[in-house]
Design a protein around this motif. Structure first.
Motif, PDB file in Angstrom:
ATOM      1  N   LEU A  13       0.843  -1.187   0.000  1.00 57.97           N
ATOM      2  CA  LEU A  13       0.000   0.000   0.000  1.00 57.97           C
ATOM      3  C   LEU A  13       0.880   1.239   0.000  1.00 57.97           C
ATOM      4  O   LEU A  13       1.608   1.495   0.957  1.00 57.97           O
ATOM      5  CB  LEU A  13      -0.920   0.005   1.229  1.00 57.97           C
ATOM      6  CG  LEU A  13      -1.857  -1.201   1.368  1.00 57.97           C
ATOM      7  CD1 LEU A  13      -2.690  -1.074   2.645  1.00 57.97           C
ATOM      8  CD2 LEU A  13      -2.752  -1.364   0.148  1.00 57.97           C
ATOM      9  N   ALA A  14       0.829   1.982  -1.095  1.00 56.61           N
ATOM     10  CA  ALA A  14       1.590   3.222  -1.226  1.00 56.61           C
ATOM     11  C   ALA A  14       0.639   4.370  -0.911  1.00 56.61           C
ATOM     12  O   ALA A  14      -0.251   4.695  -1.704  1.00 56.61           O
ATOM     13  CB  ALA A  14       2.168   3.350  -2.629  1.00 56.61           C
ATOM     14  N   CYS A  15       0.824   4.959   0.253  1.00 60.12           N
ATOM     15  CA  CYS A  15      -0.127   5.933   0.805  1.00 60.12           C
ATOM     16  C   CYS A  15       0.243   7.356   0.423  1.00 60.12           C
ATOM     17  O   CYS A  15       1.403   7.660   0.135  1.00 60.12           O
ATOM     18  CB  CYS A  15      -0.167   5.793   2.324  1.00 60.12           C
ATOM     19  SG  CYS A  15      -0.369   4.085   2.904  1.00 60.12           S
ATOM     20  N   GLY A  16      -0.741   8.241   0.489  1.00 55.37           N
ATOM     21  CA  GLY A  16      -0.507   9.643   0.151  1.00 55.37           C
ATOM     22  C   GLY A  16       0.345  10.386   1.155  1.00 55.37           C
ATOM     23  O   GLY A  16       1.000  11.374   0.817  1.00 55.37           O
ATOM     24  N   HIS A  17       0.349   9.916   2.394  1.00 60.06           N
ATOM     25  CA  HIS A  17       1.180  10.481   3.457  1.00 60.06           C
ATOM     26  C   HIS A  17       1.682   9.326   4.321  1.00 60.06           C
ATOM     27  O   HIS A  17       1.039   8.274   4.407  1.00 60.06           O
ATOM     28  CB  HIS A  17       0.389  11.455   4.326  1.00 60.06           C
ATOM     29  CG  HIS A  17      -0.229  12.596   3.573  1.00 60.06           C
ATOM     30  ND1 HIS A  17       0.447  13.756   3.280  1.00 60.06           N
ATOM     31  CD2 HIS A  17      -1.474  12.745   3.049  1.00 60.06           C
ATOM     32  CE1 HIS A  17      -0.346  14.575   2.612  1.00 60.06           C
ATOM     33  NE2 HIS A  17      -1.529  13.976   2.460  1.00 60.06           N
ATOM     34  N   GLY A  18       2.806   9.537   4.992  1.00 61.44           N
ATOM     35  CA  GLY A  18       3.327   8.495   5.865  1.00 61.44           C
ATOM     36  C   GLY A  18       4.025   7.390   5.090  1.00 61.44           C
ATOM     37  O   GLY A  18       4.211   7.474   3.872  1.00 61.44           O
ATOM     38  N   PRO A  19       4.403   6.311   5.788  1.00 58.63           N
ATOM     39  CA  PRO A  19       5.194   5.258   5.154  1.00 58.63           C
ATOM     40  C   PRO A  19       4.364   4.298   4.315  1.00 58.63           C
ATOM     41  O   PRO A  19       3.141   4.195   4.458  1.00 58.63           O
ATOM     42  CB  PRO A  19       5.802   4.531   6.351  1.00 58.63           C
ATOM     43  CG  PRO A  19       4.786   4.707   7.431  1.00 58.63           C
ATOM     44  CD  PRO A  19       4.226   6.091   7.230  1.00 58.63           C
ATOM     45  N   ILE A  20       5.062   3.578   3.461  1.00 57.91           N
ATOM     46  CA  ILE A  20       4.486   2.454   2.723  1.00 57.91           C
ATOM     47  C   ILE A  20       4.199   1.331   3.719  1.00 57.91           C
ATOM     48  O   ILE A  20       4.883   1.170   4.727  1.00 57.91           O
ATOM     49  CB  ILE A  20       5.474   2.007   1.629  1.00 57.91           C
ATOM     50  CG1 ILE A  20       5.580   3.094   0.547  1.00 57.91           C
ATOM     51  CG2 ILE A  20       5.083   0.679   1.021  1.00 57.91           C
ATOM     52  CD1 ILE A  20       6.721   2.894  -0.416  1.00 57.91           C
ATOM     53  N   THR A  21       3.184   0.523   3.400  1.00 60.30           N
ATOM     54  CA  THR A  21       2.807  -0.575   4.283  1.00 60.30           C
ATOM     55  C   THR A  21       2.271  -1.714   3.431  1.00 60.30           C
ATOM     56  O   THR A  21       2.506  -1.758   2.216  1.00 60.30           O
ATOM     57  CB  THR A  21       1.800  -0.087   5.348  1.00 60.30           C
ATOM     58  OG1 THR A  21       1.494  -1.150   6.248  1.00 60.30           O
ATOM     59  CG2 THR A  21       0.538   0.472   4.732  1.00 60.30           C
ATOM     60  N   THR A  22       1.567  -2.654   4.020  1.00 57.93           N
ATOM     61  CA  THR A  22       0.942  -3.750   3.273  1.00 57.93           C
ATOM     62  C   THR A  22      -0.461  -3.984   3.815  1.00 57.93           C
ATOM     63  O   THR A  22      -0.801  -3.564   4.931  1.00 57.93           O
ATOM     64  CB  THR A  22       1.733  -5.067   3.397  1.00 57.93           C
ATOM     65  OG1 THR A  22       1.730  -5.486   4.765  1.00 57.93           O
ATOM     66  CG2 THR A  22       3.159  -4.917   2.892  1.00 57.93           C
ATOM     67  N   VAL A  23      -1.271  -4.687   3.036  1.00 60.24           N
ATOM     68  CA  VAL A  23      -2.619  -5.027   3.483  1.00 60.24           C
ATOM     69  C   VAL A  23      -2.561  -5.818   4.783  1.00 60.24           C
ATOM     70  O   VAL A  23      -3.289  -5.523   5.742  1.00 60.24           O
ATOM     71  CB  VAL A  23      -3.366  -5.822   2.388  1.00 60.24           C
ATOM     72  CG1 VAL A  23      -4.645  -6.444   2.948  1.00 60.24           C
ATOM     73  CG2 VAL A  23      -3.697  -4.918   1.207  1.00 60.24           C
ATOM     74  N   ALA A  24      -1.695  -6.827   4.840  1.00 63.63           N
ATOM     75  CA  ALA A  24      -1.617  -7.666   6.042  1.00 63.63           C
ATOM     76  C   ALA A  24      -1.250  -6.861   7.270  1.00 63.63           C
ATOM     77  O   ALA A  24      -1.823  -7.059   8.357  1.00 63.63           O
ATOM     78  CB  ALA A  24      -0.605  -8.789   5.825  1.00 63.63           C
ATOM     79  N   GLN A  25      -0.313  -5.940   7.137  1.00 63.85           N
ATOM     80  CA  GLN A  25       0.120  -5.150   8.291  1.00 63.85           C
ATOM     81  C   GLN A  25      -0.999  -4.237   8.789  1.00 63.85           C
ATOM     82  O   GLN A  25      -1.176  -4.053   9.994  1.00 63.85           O
ATOM     83  CB  GLN A  25       1.366  -4.335   7.934  1.00 63.85           C
ATOM     84  CG  GLN A  25       2.595  -5.195   7.717  1.00 63.85           C
ATOM     85  CD  GLN A  25       3.847  -4.357   7.504  1.00 63.85           C
ATOM     86  OE1 GLN A  25       4.665  -4.188   8.409  1.00 63.85           O
ATOM     87  NE2 GLN A  25       4.010  -3.832   6.301  1.00 63.85           N
TER      88      GLN A  25
END
Length: 274
Positions: A252-264
Protein backbone atom coordinates in the motif's frame (compact mmCIF):
# COMPACT_ATOMS: atom_id res chain seq x y z
CA UNK A 1 12.60 6.65 0.54
CA UNK A 2 13.97 7.52 3.99
CA UNK A 3 11.97 6.47 7.02
CA UNK A 4 8.88 8.68 7.14
CA UNK A 5 6.90 9.19 10.37
CA UNK A 6 3.41 7.78 10.61
CA UNK A 7 0.89 10.31 9.34
CA UNK A 8 -1.28 10.35 12.48
CA UNK A 9 -0.80 10.12 16.22
CA UNK A 10 -3.31 8.26 18.38
CA UNK A 11 -5.17 11.48 19.21
CA UNK A 12 -5.57 12.24 15.50
CA UNK A 13 -7.19 8.82 15.08
CA UNK A 14 -9.53 9.39 18.02
CA UNK A 15 -10.56 12.81 16.74
CA UNK A 16 -11.08 11.58 13.16
CA UNK A 17 -13.29 8.72 14.33
CA UNK A 18 -15.32 10.92 16.68
CA UNK A 19 -15.89 13.61 14.05
CA UNK A 20 -16.78 11.03 11.45
CA UNK A 21 -19.32 9.31 13.69
CA UNK A 22 -20.78 12.65 14.79
CA UNK A 23 -20.52 11.88 18.52
CA UNK A 24 -20.29 14.84 20.88
CA UNK A 25 -17.76 15.00 23.70
CA UNK A 26 -20.57 14.81 26.23
CA UNK A 27 -22.08 11.73 24.63
CA UNK A 28 -18.73 9.99 24.16
CA UNK A 29 -17.74 10.57 27.78
CA UNK A 30 -21.09 9.19 28.92
CA UNK A 31 -20.92 6.10 26.72
CA UNK A 32 -17.30 5.34 27.65
CA UNK A 33 -17.92 6.09 31.33
CA UNK A 34 -15.01 8.51 31.59
CA UNK A 35 -14.94 12.05 32.89
CA UNK A 36 -15.16 15.01 30.56
CA UNK A 37 -11.73 16.10 31.83
CA UNK A 38 -10.14 12.72 31.08
CA UNK A 39 -11.63 12.69 27.59
CA UNK A 40 -10.42 16.21 26.87
CA UNK A 41 -6.92 15.29 28.06
CA UNK A 42 -6.87 12.16 25.88
CA UNK A 43 -7.96 14.08 22.81
CA UNK A 44 -5.30 16.72 23.37
CA UNK A 45 -2.46 14.19 23.46
CA UNK A 46 -2.19 13.28 27.16
CA UNK A 47 -2.33 9.51 26.79
CA UNK A 48 -4.12 7.43 29.41
CA UNK A 49 -4.35 3.77 28.42
CA UNK A 50 -7.43 2.95 30.49
CA UNK A 51 -9.34 5.93 29.10
CA UNK A 52 -8.15 5.19 25.57
CA UNK A 53 -9.39 1.60 25.72
CA UNK A 54 -12.81 2.69 26.98
CA UNK A 55 -13.14 5.38 24.32
CA UNK A 56 -11.87 3.16 21.48
CA UNK A 57 -14.72 0.69 21.79
CA UNK A 58 -17.34 3.41 21.30
CA UNK A 59 -15.51 4.83 18.27
CA UNK A 60 -15.27 1.41 16.59
CA UNK A 61 -11.48 1.50 16.95
CA UNK A 62 -9.37 -1.52 17.86
CA UNK A 63 -8.15 -0.86 21.44
CA UNK A 64 -4.87 -2.79 21.24
CA UNK A 65 -3.91 -1.12 17.96
CA UNK A 66 -4.77 2.33 19.32
CA UNK A 67 -2.61 1.73 22.42
CA UNK A 68 0.23 0.44 20.24
CA UNK A 69 0.04 3.59 18.12
CA UNK A 70 0.10 5.79 21.23
CA UNK A 71 3.13 3.97 22.64
CA UNK A 72 4.93 4.11 19.26
CA UNK A 73 5.94 0.45 19.49
CA UNK A 74 5.28 -0.49 15.85
CA UNK A 75 6.31 0.71 12.41
CA UNK A 76 5.46 -1.07 9.15
CA UNK A 77 8.11 -3.27 7.57
CA UNK A 78 9.08 -1.68 4.27
CA UNK A 79 8.76 -3.88 1.17
CA UNK A 80 11.53 -3.62 -1.41
CA UNK A 81 10.92 -3.53 -5.16
CA UNK A 82 13.99 -4.60 -7.17
CA UNK A 83 12.80 -2.41 -10.05
CA UNK A 84 9.77 -0.69 -11.44
CA UNK A 85 8.73 1.41 -8.45
CA UNK A 86 9.99 4.66 -6.92
CA UNK A 87 8.58 6.85 -4.16
CA UNK A 88 9.06 10.58 -3.60
CA UNK A 89 8.34 12.56 -0.44
CA UNK A 90 8.13 16.37 -0.61
CA UNK A 91 7.37 19.07 1.92
CA UNK A 92 4.08 20.94 1.69
CA UNK A 93 3.70 23.51 4.44
CA UNK A 94 4.11 21.76 7.78
CA UNK A 95 3.58 18.27 6.35
CA UNK A 96 4.99 15.99 3.68
CA UNK A 97 3.21 14.30 0.81
CA UNK A 98 4.06 11.27 -1.30
CA UNK A 99 4.03 10.71 -5.05
CA UNK A 100 5.06 7.62 -6.97
CA UNK A 101 6.35 6.23 -10.25
CA UNK A 102 5.89 2.77 -11.71
CA UNK A 103 7.37 1.56 -14.97
CA UNK A 104 7.72 -1.41 -17.24
CA UNK A 105 11.33 -2.61 -17.23
CA UNK A 106 11.37 -3.65 -20.88
CA UNK A 107 9.63 -0.76 -22.63
CA UNK A 108 10.76 1.88 -20.08
CA UNK A 109 7.25 3.32 -20.18
CA UNK A 110 6.21 4.91 -16.87
CA UNK A 111 3.19 6.23 -14.99
CA UNK A 112 3.22 8.85 -12.23
CA UNK A 113 0.73 8.97 -9.37
CA UNK A 114 0.24 12.52 -8.07
CA UNK A 115 3.01 15.11 -8.14
CA UNK A 116 3.48 16.09 -4.50
CA UNK A 117 4.58 19.62 -3.77
CA UNK A 118 7.58 19.49 -6.10
CA UNK A 119 8.10 17.08 -8.98
CA UNK A 120 11.75 18.05 -9.49
CA UNK A 121 13.17 14.83 -8.06
CA UNK A 122 10.70 12.77 -10.06
CA UNK A 123 11.74 14.52 -13.28
CA UNK A 124 15.42 13.91 -12.49
CA UNK A 125 14.66 10.25 -11.85
CA UNK A 126 12.82 9.92 -15.16
CA UNK A 127 15.80 11.37 -17.00
CA UNK A 128 18.39 9.31 -15.12
CA UNK A 129 16.52 6.05 -15.71
CA UNK A 130 15.59 6.97 -19.30
CA UNK A 131 11.92 6.50 -18.66
CA UNK A 132 9.15 7.85 -20.88
CA UNK A 133 6.22 9.09 -18.81
CA UNK A 134 2.94 8.12 -20.50
CA UNK A 135 0.40 8.71 -17.74
CA UNK A 136 -0.12 11.01 -14.77
CA UNK A 137 -2.81 9.49 -12.55
CA UNK A 138 -4.38 11.54 -9.75
CA UNK A 139 -5.53 9.85 -6.55
CA UNK A 140 -7.59 12.98 -5.83
CA UNK A 141 -7.33 16.70 -6.47
CA UNK A 142 -6.40 18.17 -3.09
CA UNK A 143 -3.74 20.80 -3.63
CA UNK A 144 -0.91 19.04 -1.80
CA UNK A 145 -1.19 16.10 -4.22
CA UNK A 146 -1.32 18.05 -7.48
CA UNK A 147 0.65 21.19 -6.60
CA UNK A 148 3.22 20.62 -9.38
CA UNK A 149 0.89 19.12 -11.99
CA UNK A 150 1.40 21.90 -14.58
CA UNK A 151 5.17 21.38 -14.47
CA UNK A 152 5.09 17.59 -14.64
CA UNK A 153 2.53 17.54 -17.45
CA UNK A 154 4.26 20.36 -19.30
CA UNK A 155 7.74 18.85 -19.23
CA UNK A 156 6.70 15.28 -20.02
CA UNK A 157 3.56 15.82 -22.12
CA UNK A 158 2.07 12.80 -20.38
CA UNK A 159 -1.70 12.43 -20.33
CA UNK A 160 -3.45 13.45 -17.10
CA UNK A 161 -6.19 11.17 -15.75
CA UNK A 162 -8.57 11.45 -12.78
CA UNK A 163 -11.82 9.95 -11.56
CA UNK A 164 -15.05 10.93 -13.28
CA UNK A 165 -16.29 11.69 -9.75
CA UNK A 166 -13.58 14.35 -9.30
CA UNK A 167 -12.27 15.80 -12.57
CA UNK A 168 -9.03 17.70 -12.21
CA UNK A 169 -9.98 20.72 -14.29
CA UNK A 170 -6.51 20.59 -15.82
CA UNK A 171 -6.62 21.50 -19.53
CA UNK A 172 -6.77 18.35 -21.65
CA UNK A 173 -7.17 16.01 -18.68
CA UNK A 174 -9.35 12.94 -19.10
CA UNK A 175 -11.52 10.96 -16.71
CA UNK A 176 -12.21 7.28 -16.11
CA UNK A 177 -14.91 5.16 -14.50
CA UNK A 178 -14.42 2.52 -11.87
CA UNK A 179 -12.71 -0.73 -12.88
CA UNK A 180 -11.02 0.88 -15.86
CA UNK A 181 -7.86 -0.95 -16.92
CA UNK A 182 -4.73 0.73 -18.23
CA UNK A 183 -1.71 -1.15 -19.58
CA UNK A 184 1.92 -0.16 -19.35
CA UNK A 185 4.00 -2.85 -21.01
CA UNK A 186 3.62 -5.90 -18.76
CA UNK A 187 1.89 -3.87 -16.03
CA UNK A 188 -1.87 -3.62 -15.57
CA UNK A 189 -3.38 -0.70 -13.65
CA UNK A 190 -6.96 -1.05 -12.40
CA UNK A 191 -8.99 1.82 -10.93
CA UNK A 192 -10.92 1.34 -7.69
CA UNK A 193 -13.13 4.15 -6.39
CA UNK A 194 -12.28 4.62 -2.70
CA UNK A 195 -14.01 7.95 -2.22
CA UNK A 196 -14.91 9.49 1.11
CA UNK A 197 -11.93 11.63 2.06
CA UNK A 198 -12.52 13.32 -1.29
CA UNK A 199 -15.40 12.93 -3.76
CA UNK A 200 -13.38 10.97 -6.31
CA UNK A 201 -10.63 9.37 -4.27
CA UNK A 202 -9.13 6.57 -6.34
CA UNK A 203 -6.95 3.57 -5.56
CA UNK A 204 -4.84 2.21 -8.40
CA UNK A 205 -4.24 -1.55 -8.18
CA UNK A 206 -1.15 -2.54 -10.13
CA UNK A 207 -0.02 -6.02 -11.09
CA UNK A 208 3.07 -7.11 -13.00
CA UNK A 209 5.73 -5.88 -10.56
CA UNK A 210 7.55 -8.06 -8.01
CA UNK A 211 4.73 -7.28 -5.53
CA UNK A 212 1.13 -6.37 -6.24
CA UNK A 213 0.77 -2.68 -5.47
CA UNK A 214 -2.11 -0.40 -4.52
CA UNK A 215 -1.54 3.35 -4.67
CA UNK A 216 -4.23 4.51 -2.26
CA UNK A 217 -3.79 8.28 -1.94
CA UNK A 218 -5.44 9.52 1.25
CA UNK A 219 -7.97 6.70 1.44
CA UNK A 220 -5.78 4.87 3.94
CA UNK A 221 -2.57 5.55 5.86
CA UNK A 222 -0.47 3.19 7.90
CA UNK A 223 -2.32 3.09 11.27
CA UNK A 224 -4.95 5.56 10.10
CA UNK A 225 -7.09 6.77 7.18
CA UNK A 226 -8.08 10.01 5.52
CA UNK A 227 -10.56 12.10 7.47
CA UNK A 228 -14.04 13.02 6.28
CA UNK A 229 -16.72 15.11 7.96
CA UNK A 230 -19.45 14.36 5.42
CA UNK A 231 -18.68 10.89 4.01
CA UNK A 232 -16.93 9.02 6.83
CA UNK A 233 -19.14 5.93 6.56
CA UNK A 234 -18.48 5.71 2.82
CA UNK A 235 -14.74 6.15 3.33
CA UNK A 236 -14.67 3.29 5.83
CA UNK A 237 -16.89 1.10 3.68
CA UNK A 238 -14.81 1.65 0.55
CA UNK A 239 -11.61 0.81 2.41
CA UNK A 240 -13.14 -2.34 3.88
CA UNK A 241 -14.63 -3.50 0.58
CA UNK A 242 -12.00 -2.45 -1.95
CA UNK A 243 -8.56 -2.17 -0.33
CA UNK A 244 -8.49 -4.66 2.54
CA UNK A 245 -9.76 -7.60 0.42
CA UNK A 246 -6.71 -7.28 -1.86
CA UNK A 247 -4.09 -10.02 -1.38
CA UNK A 248 -2.39 -9.74 2.02
CA UNK A 249 1.04 -9.13 0.50
CA UNK A 250 -0.23 -6.17 -1.55
CA UNK A 251 1.95 -3.13 -0.93
CA UNK A 252 0.00 0.00 0.00
CA UNK A 253 1.59 3.22 -1.23
CA UNK A 254 -0.13 5.93 0.81
CA UNK A 255 -0.51 9.64 0.15
CA UNK A 256 1.18 10.48 3.46
CA UNK A 257 3.33 8.49 5.86
CA UNK A 258 5.19 5.26 5.15
CA UNK A 259 4.49 2.45 2.72
CA UNK A 260 2.81 -0.57 4.28
CA UNK A 261 0.94 -3.75 3.27
CA UNK A 262 -2.62 -5.03 3.48
CA UNK A 263 -1.62 -7.67 6.04
CA UNK A 264 0.12 -5.15 8.29
CA UNK A 265 -2.85 -2.78 8.29
CA UNK A 266 -5.34 -5.55 9.00
CA UNK A 267 -3.35 -6.29 12.14
CA UNK A 268 -2.18 -2.85 13.27
CA UNK A 269 -4.52 -0.12 12.02
CA UNK A 270 -7.02 0.98 14.73
CA UNK A 271 -9.71 1.58 12.10
CA UNK A 272 -9.42 -1.86 10.49
CA UNK A 273 -7.89 -4.35 12.91
CA UNK A 274 -10.36 -6.89 14.27
Amino acid sequence: MARIPLEDNYDDVVNKAQRGLGISDEDLARRAEVSAEDLAALKSGAFNEAVARRVARHLKLHPDSLVQLAKKTWYPAQPVFPAGFAAFNTAYGDMTVNSYLVWDARSRHAAAFDTGADCGEMLEFLRAERLALHYIFLTHTHEDHIADLPRLAGETRAGVWASEREPSGFPGARTFGENTHFHLGALTIKTLFTWGHSPGGTTYYITGLSHSLAIVGDSLFSCSMGGSRSAYAAALDNNFKKILPLPNNTVLACGHGPITTVAQEKKNNPFFAR
